[in-house]
Design a protein around this motif. Structure first.
Motif, PDB file in Angstrom:
ATOM      1  N   PHE A 124     -29.223   4.769  10.885  1.00 10.50           N
ATOM      2  CA  PHE A 124     -29.912   3.483  11.066  1.00 10.50           C
ATOM      3  C   PHE A 124     -29.025   2.337  10.574  1.00 10.50           C
ATOM      4  O   PHE A 124     -28.501   2.398   9.459  1.00 10.50           O
ATOM      5  CB  PHE A 124     -31.230   3.469  10.290  1.00 10.50           C
ATOM      6  N   PRO A 125     -28.885   1.290  11.403  1.00 11.83           N
ATOM      7  CA  PRO A 125     -28.041   0.145  10.994  1.00 11.83           C
ATOM      8  C   PRO A 125     -28.811  -0.907  10.199  1.00 11.83           C
ATOM      9  O   PRO A 125     -30.032  -1.019  10.332  1.00 11.83           O
ATOM     10  CB  PRO A 125     -27.633  -0.437  12.352  1.00 11.83           C
ATOM     11  N   MET A 126     -28.109  -1.668   9.406  1.00  6.78           N
ATOM     12  CA  MET A 126     -28.668  -2.848   8.721  1.00  6.78           C
ATOM     13  C   MET A 126     -29.845  -2.529   7.809  1.00  6.78           C
ATOM     14  O   MET A 126     -30.761  -3.339   7.674  1.00  6.78           O
ATOM     15  CB  MET A 126     -29.142  -3.879   9.752  1.00  6.78           C
ATOM     16  N   ILE A 127     -29.835  -1.378   7.203  1.00  6.55           N
ATOM     17  CA  ILE A 127     -30.922  -1.054   6.270  1.00  6.55           C
ATOM     18  C   ILE A 127     -30.718  -1.895   4.998  1.00  6.55           C
ATOM     19  O   ILE A 127     -29.637  -1.902   4.414  1.00  6.55           O
ATOM     20  CB  ILE A 127     -30.902   0.457   5.932  1.00  6.55           C
ATOM     21  N   ALA A 128     -31.772  -2.601   4.619  1.00  9.95           N
ATOM     22  CA  ALA A 128     -31.686  -3.426   3.401  1.00  9.95           C
ATOM     23  C   ALA A 128     -32.630  -2.922   2.313  1.00  9.95           C
ATOM     24  O   ALA A 128     -32.371  -3.118   1.132  1.00  9.95           O
ATOM     25  CB  ALA A 128     -32.015  -4.882   3.731  1.00  9.95           C
ATOM     26  N   THR A 129     -33.734  -2.291   2.735  1.00  9.47           N
ATOM     27  CA  THR A 129     -34.724  -1.864   1.724  1.00  9.47           C
ATOM     28  C   THR A 129     -35.127  -0.411   1.957  1.00  9.47           C
ATOM     29  O   THR A 129     -35.028   0.101   3.081  1.00  9.47           O
ATOM     30  CB  THR A 129     -36.005  -2.733   1.811  1.00  9.47           C
ATOM     31  N   LEU A 130     -35.611   0.188   0.893  1.00  9.40           N
ATOM     32  CA  LEU A 130     -36.082   1.572   1.011  1.00  9.40           C
ATOM     33  C   LEU A 130     -37.247   1.672   1.989  1.00  9.40           C
ATOM     34  O   LEU A 130     -37.377   2.652   2.720  1.00  9.40           O
ATOM     35  CB  LEU A 130     -36.530   2.079  -0.367  1.00  9.40           C
ATOM     36  N   GLU A 131     -38.090   0.635   2.022  1.00  6.22           N
ATOM     37  CA  GLU A 131     -39.229   0.677   2.945  1.00  6.22           C
ATOM     38  C   GLU A 131     -38.755   0.793   4.395  1.00  6.22           C
ATOM     39  O   GLU A 131     -39.345   1.512   5.196  1.00  6.22           O
ATOM     40  CB  GLU A 131     -40.102  -0.586   2.802  1.00  6.22           C
ATOM     41  N   GLU A 132     -37.670   0.056   4.721  1.00  6.74           N
ATOM     42  CA  GLU A 132     -37.162   0.135   6.103  1.00  6.74           C
ATOM     43  C   GLU A 132     -36.716   1.559   6.424  1.00  6.74           C
ATOM     44  O   GLU A 132     -36.998   2.091   7.492  1.00  6.74           O
ATOM     45  CB  GLU A 132     -35.975  -0.827   6.283  1.00  6.74           C
ATOM     46  N   LEU A 133     -35.995   2.152   5.476  1.00  9.27           N
ATOM     47  CA  LEU A 133     -35.533   3.522   5.708  1.00  9.27           C
ATOM     48  C   LEU A 133     -36.732   4.452   5.875  1.00  9.27           C
ATOM     49  O   LEU A 133     -36.768   5.295   6.789  1.00  9.27           O
ATOM     50  CB  LEU A 133     -34.646   3.992   4.537  1.00  9.27           C
ATOM     51  N   ARG A 134     -37.726   4.296   5.024  1.00  8.31           N
ATOM     52  CA  ARG A 134     -38.891   5.194   5.086  1.00  8.31           C
ATOM     53  C   ARG A 134     -39.640   5.021   6.401  1.00  8.31           C
ATOM     54  O   ARG A 134     -40.056   5.995   7.017  1.00  8.31           O
ATOM     55  CB  ARG A 134     -39.821   4.916   3.900  1.00  8.31           C
ATOM     56  N   GLU A 135     -39.785   3.775   6.820  1.00  4.57           N
ATOM     57  CA  GLU A 135     -40.501   3.525   8.077  1.00  4.57           C
ATOM     58  C   GLU A 135     -39.751   4.143   9.262  1.00  4.57           C
ATOM     59  O   GLU A 135     -40.353   4.777  10.130  1.00  4.57           O
ATOM     60  CB  GLU A 135     -40.639   2.002   8.264  1.00  4.57           C
ATOM     61  N   ALA A 136     -38.431   3.931   9.270  1.00  3.46           N
ATOM     62  CA  ALA A 136     -37.621   4.471  10.372  1.00  3.46           C
ATOM     63  C   ALA A 136     -37.653   6.005  10.343  1.00  3.46           C
ATOM     64  O   ALA A 136     -37.774   6.659  11.394  1.00  3.46           O
ATOM     65  CB  ALA A 136     -36.186   3.968  10.258  1.00  3.46           C
ATOM     66  N   LYS A 137     -37.570   6.563   9.151  1.00  2.00           N
ATOM     67  CA  LYS A 137     -37.593   8.025   9.044  1.00  2.00           C
ATOM     68  C   LYS A 137     -38.939   8.596   9.481  1.00  2.00           C
ATOM     69  O   LYS A 137     -39.010   9.671  10.082  1.00  2.00           O
ATOM     70  CB  LYS A 137     -37.309   8.455   7.594  1.00  2.00           C
ATOM     71  N   ALA A 138     -40.003   7.865   9.167  1.00  2.47           N
ATOM     72  CA  ALA A 138     -41.335   8.357   9.542  1.00  2.47           C
ATOM     73  C   ALA A 138     -41.463   8.435  11.064  1.00  2.47           C
ATOM     74  O   ALA A 138     -41.952   9.430  11.618  1.00  2.47           O
ATOM     75  CB  ALA A 138     -42.404   7.442   8.963  1.00  2.47           C
ATOM     76  N   LEU A 139     -40.976   7.398  11.744  1.00  4.65           N
ATOM     77  CA  LEU A 139     -41.040   7.411  13.213  1.00  4.65           C
ATOM     78  C   LEU A 139     -40.186   8.546  13.764  1.00  4.65           C
ATOM     79  O   LEU A 139     -40.570   9.248  14.701  1.00  4.65           O
ATOM     80  CB  LEU A 139     -40.559   6.063  13.771  1.00  4.65           C
ATOM     81  N   LEU A 140     -39.022   8.719  13.149  1.00  2.00           N
ATOM     82  CA  LEU A 140     -38.121   9.790  13.591  1.00  2.00           C
ATOM     83  C   LEU A 140     -38.787  11.152  13.381  1.00  2.00           C
ATOM     84  O   LEU A 140     -38.738  12.027  14.268  1.00  2.00           O
ATOM     85  CB  LEU A 140     -36.791   9.699  12.817  1.00  2.00           C
ATOM     86  N   ALA A 141     -39.425  11.317  12.228  1.00  2.49           N
ATOM     87  CA  ALA A 141     -40.069  12.605  11.933  1.00  2.49           C
ATOM     88  C   ALA A 141     -41.153  12.895  12.972  1.00  2.49           C
ATOM     89  O   ALA A 141     -41.282  14.024  13.456  1.00  2.49           O
ATOM     90  CB  ALA A 141     -40.656  12.574  10.534  1.00  2.49           C
TER      91      ALA A 141
END
Ligand code: PEP
Ligand code: MG
Length: 691
Positions: free
Chosen positions: A517-534
Motif C-alpha cells: 500500500f502506498p502513502m500510508i501515514a497512519t496505522l488506521e489506514e493500514l488496518r482499513e486497507a488490510k481489512a478490505l484485502l482480508a
C-alpha cells in the motif's frame, strides 16, 4: 527627473504634434516600455499616434508600437487628435523622455522568461561554465547528439465557427480568462521584473489592433480560435520580419505575442497533446513532459532529454531512469532558446548540457560514451549472478517496472524480481478505469514474466498529487500532495480498490506475491486497507501473499516499529519521503537541487525505519530513486536495506557495485553520515568513500 516637455508646436487638420525626443531606451520600445506607454495613452480620449519620420503607430496598441521597430536614439514625436490632445502629448512625451520606466534598467534579458512555465532558476545563477546550462541529474550517463525542441503547440482548431455572435463571445471569454490566468501567475511569481513582463502580456490581450484583427475574422464567419490564431500569427510574423540592429530582440517580442496567443488559443480549443516525432539519435528539450508524453517517446531514437521543470524525484525523472538514458530536470530555461538541431553534450551525472561543444569537448564526450558502453557490457556479464557484499551479506536487486515488457527486460538484465510494480500506469492515459479482468491480465502477465520463484511486489493504485486520473476527478485541493493521494484515494473509492485487490490476488502463486500500500501515514489506514484485502482474500480463497507498506511519509518512518508489527515488509519510497521530510515539492524546479534524499534528516528517517523493522524481524527494501544511485547505495545498505528495487537498466551496475562493498564498512559509513549536519557534507563524505 525633469522632463523636456514643450507645448504642441503645430496644429494641422485638428491634429497636434509634440516636440521630437531621442529615444533613450537601449533596446527600443519593446514589450514592457511599449505597454507602459499604451497604459498612459489609454487614459486619454484622443486618437494618439507615435511618429518616426513618415512612419507612425497607434500609441494605444503595443503590437503597433513594437512593429515600428524603434531603436535607441530614434527621433520620435507624439501626434494626437481630440479634446485632450495637448495634455496627452505632454504626458506621453514626458514618459518617452524618461524611458518609459526603463531609464535605469539594464537592457532587457536576451530571452524573456516564459510566463507559462513555473518559476525557474535565475539564468545568471544557473550558468557556471561557458556554453553549459545547469540542471539536476534525473538519470546519469553521457549522450552526444542534435537537439529537438518540443513544444506542446499543436492545437487543432476548426476554421469556421458557430454564429459570429457566439464566436465573439467565446473570444471575449477566452481573453478574460487568459488575463485572469496571467494575474494568478504574477501573484505566484512574486518577482517585480517578471511581473512587468506579464503586465505587458496582459496588455497584449487588450491590444486594440490585435483584438480588432481577430474580431474582423470572426465577423467573416471564422471560428474564434482560427481568427485569433491568424491575428496573432500575422503580428508576430511581421515583427519577425522587421529589419534592424535588434532582430534578436524583435524575435523575442514576436515570441511574447505567440506566448500570449497560444494561451488564448489553448483556452479556445482545449489543449491537444502533440505527438512527439523524433529523428534518430535525438536529445529532446522541453519545458515539461507529462508522464504520458515521456512514456509515448520512441526510446530507440532518443539519446537523452532535458526539461526545464521537474526534479530528480519527479515522475519524468523516474521514467528517464527506466529508459536508461541520461536526462536532466530543472535545466536552465535558456535551453528552450537553443536552435533545433544544435549539437549538444548531455552529461547526466554532472547535471550539464553543453551546447556548441568544441572539437576537443566532443572527442572527450565520445570517449566517455565508448567507456560507458564498455562498462555496461562488462557489468552485464555477471548480472545474472546473485549480488552480495564482500563479507557475505546477500542483497536482492529487483526492479521498478510498469508492465510485463519491463518485467521481462528486468529478468533479462539479471533482476531477481520486481520490487515495485507501479500499477497506476495501467489506469493512466485512458477514459475509464480498467475492470478486474483487464487488470488481472496485466498483473498475471508480469507474474508469468517472473515465474513462481521470483518476488513480485504489486503496489496498489497510487494516484493523486502529481498523478491525476482523467476519469477520477479528485476534488480541487490547495495542497494535492497533502490531500487525497495514494491509499487515501483507494480507501475513498472502496469499490475500485476491491476490484484492484481481487485482480492482484489472482496472481498469488504465479509469482511470490507481495501486496503493497502506498502513502500510508497512519496505522488506521493500514488496518482499513488490510481489512478490505482480508475480505477479498477470503472471498476469493487466495492466501499465498505478503502485505507490506511503502514508507514514504515521515509519520510512517517514525512509527515504523508499530507498523512492523502489522506489516510483513517495508519498501522505502525515498522520492516522497524526501519531499515530505524536507517539505519540498518533488517537482519544483527551484527546489530540485535541494530536495536531496541524502540530506541527514531523510537518512535518519531511513534509519528509524530499518530499526523498527529489525525489532520485528521484517525486511526493508528501497524502491525510491536513491536505490539506483551509486552514491547512496552504501549508506542504504549500512542503514539496513536488504533489497534494492532499481530502474531496469541500472540492475547490472547496482549488482556490480554491491559486490565491491563490505557490510562492515557500509555500517561505519552510515553511522558517520547520520551525524552530519548538511546534505553537502554527506555528499562530500560519500564521494570520498566511493573513490
Ligand atoms: C517514492 O515515492 O519513492 C516511490 C517509489 O513512489 P513514486 O515515485 O511512484 O511516488
Ligand atoms: Mg511515492
Amino acid at each position: 527627473m525633469t522632463t523636456a516637455v514643450t507645448a504642441p508646436e503645430s496644429a494641422s487638420g485638428g491634429a497636434l504634434t509634440g516636440d521630437a525626443i531621442n529615444l533613450p531606451n537601449a533596446t527600443g520600445l519593446h514589450a514592457r516600455p511599449a505597454a507602459m506607454l499604451v497604459a498612459l495613452a489609454k487614459k486619454y480620449q484622443s486618437t494618439i499616434r507615435l511618429m518616426r519620420g513618415a512612419e507612425e503607430a497607434n500609441a494605444k496598441s503595443v503590437v503597433s508600437i513594437m512593429a515600428l521597430g524603434t531603436q535607441h536614439g530614434d527621433s520620435l514625436r507624439v501626434k494626437a487628435t481630440g479634446a485632450d490632445a495637448a495634455e496627452a502629448i505632454r504626458a506621453l512625451t514626458a514618459l518617452l523622455t524618461q524611458g518609459c520606466g526603463e531609464q535605469h534598467e539594464a537592457p532587457a534579458p536576451s530571452v524573456l522568461p516564459d510566463p507559462v512555465a513555473a518559476p525557474a532558476e535565475p539564468r545568471t545563477a544557473a550558468v557556471s561554465v561557458a556554453n553549459a546550462l545547469v540542471g539536476v541529474c534525473a538519470s546519469p550517463g553521457v549522450a552526444v547528439g542534435p537537439i529537438v525542441q518540443y513544444r506542446q503547440d499543436v492545437i487543432v482548431i476548426a476554421e469556421t465557427g458557430e454564429s459570429p455572435e457566439r464566436e465573439r463571445s467565446k473570444l471575449d471569454a477566452a481573453l478574460l480568462l487568459a488575463h485572469a490566468q496571467i494575474e494568478a501567475l504574477k501573484a505566484r511569481l512574486g518577482d517585480p521584473a517578471g511581473a512587468k513582463i506579464l503586465d505587458a502580456h496582459q496588455e497584449l490581450l487588450q491590444d486594440p489592433d490585435l483584438v480588432e484583427a481577430a474580431i474582423t475574422g470572426v465577423r467573416q464567419s471564422q471560428s474564434a480560435g482560427h481568427a485569433w490564431r491568424a491575428a496573432f500569427g500575422q503580428v508576430s510574423d511581421r515583427l519577425e520580419r522587421l529589419e534592424g540592429a535588434h532582430n534578436a530582440l524583435l524575435r523575442e517580442r514576436a515570441a511574447d505575442i505567440r506566448d500570449v496567443g497560444r494561451r488564448v488559443l489553448v483556452l479556445l480549443a482545449g489543449a491537444k497533446q502533440a505527438q512527439i516525432d523524433l529523428p534518430q539519435g535525438a536529445i529532446l528539450i522541453a519545458e515539461e513532459l507529462t508522464p504520458s508524453d515521456t512514456a509515448a517517446l520512441d526510446r530507440s531514437k532518443l539519446l537523452g532529454f532535458c526539461t526545464t521543470t521537474g526534479g530528480a524525484t519527479s515522475h519524468v525523472a523516474i521514467l528517464a531512469r527506466s529508459f536508461g538514458i541520461p536526462a536532466l530536470c530543472g535545466v536552465d530555461p535558456a535551453a528552450l532558446a537553443l536552435a533545433q538541431g544544435t549539437l549538444v553534450v548531455l552529461d547526466g551525472a554532472q547535471g550539464l548540457l553543453h551546447h556548441e561543444p568544441t572539437a576537443a569537448d566532443l572527442a572527450l564526450a565520445h570517449e566517455r560514451v565508448v567507456l560507458q558502453t564498455a562498462r555496461r557490457e562488462q557489468e552485464k556479464v555477471l548480472a545474472h549472478d546473485a549480488a552480495g557484499t564482500t563479507d557475505g551479506l546477500r542483497i536482492e536487486v529487483v526492479a521498478n517496472v510498469r508492465n510485463a515488457q519491463e518485467a521481462r527486460e528486468a529478468v533479462a538484465l539479471g533482476g531477481e524480481g520486481v520490487g515495485l510494480l507501479r500499477s497506476e500506469f495501467l489506469f493512466d492515459d485512458r477514459d475509464t478505469a480498467p475492470d478486474e479482468d483487464e487488470q488481472a491480465a496485466a498483473y498475471l502477465a508480469v507474474a508469468f514474466a517472473l515465474g513462481p520463484q521470483r518476488t513480485l511486489v504489486i503496489r496498489t493504485l497510487d494516484v493523486g498529487g502529481d498523478k491525476p486520473l482523467p476519469y477520477l476527478p479528485l476534488p480541487k485541493e490547495d495542497n494535492p500532495f497533502l490531500g487525497l493521494r495514494g491509499v487515501r484515494v483507494s480507501l475513498d473509492q472502496p469499490q475500485m480498490f476491491r476490484t484492484q485487490l481481487r485482480a492482484i490476488l489472482r496472481t498469488a502463486g504465479k509469482a511470490r506475491l507481495h501486496i503493497m500500500f502506498p502513502m500510508i501515514a497512519t496505522l488506521e489506514e493500514l488496518r482499513e486497507a488490510k481489512a478490505l484485502l482480508a475480505e477479498e482474500a477470503a472471498a476469493t480463497g487466495h492466501t499465498d501473499f505478503k502485505v507490506g507498506i511503502m514508507i514514504e511519509v515521515p509519520s510512517a518512518a517514525l512509527m515504523a516499529e508499530h507498523f512492523a508489527r502489522e506489516a510483513d515488509f517495508f519498501s522505502i519510497g525515498t522520492n516522497d519521503l524526501t519531499q515530505y521530510t524536507l517539505a519540498m515539492d518533488r517537482g519544483h524546479p527551484r527546489l530540485a537541487k535541494k530536495a536531496d534524499g541524502l540530506h541527514p534528516s531523510v537518512l535518519k528517517m531511513i534509519a528509524f525505519t530499518c530499526e523498527g523493522a529489525a525489532r520485528h524481524g521484517k525486511w526493508v527494501g528501497v524502491c525510491g530513486a536513491m536505490a539506483s544511485d551509486a552514491m547512496a547505495v552504501p549508506v542504504l545498505i549500512g542503514l539496513g536495506a536488504r533489497e534494492l528495487s532499481v530502474s531496469v537498466p541500472a540492475i547490472p551496475a547496482i549488482k556490480a557495485l554491491v559486490r565491491r562493498l563490505s557490510l562492515a564498512d557500509c555500517q561505519v559509513l552510515a553511522q558517520e553520515v547520520l551525524q552530519l549536519g548538511t546534505a553537502t557534507q554527506v555528499h562530500a563524505r560519500l564521494a570520498e568513500f566511493t573513490q
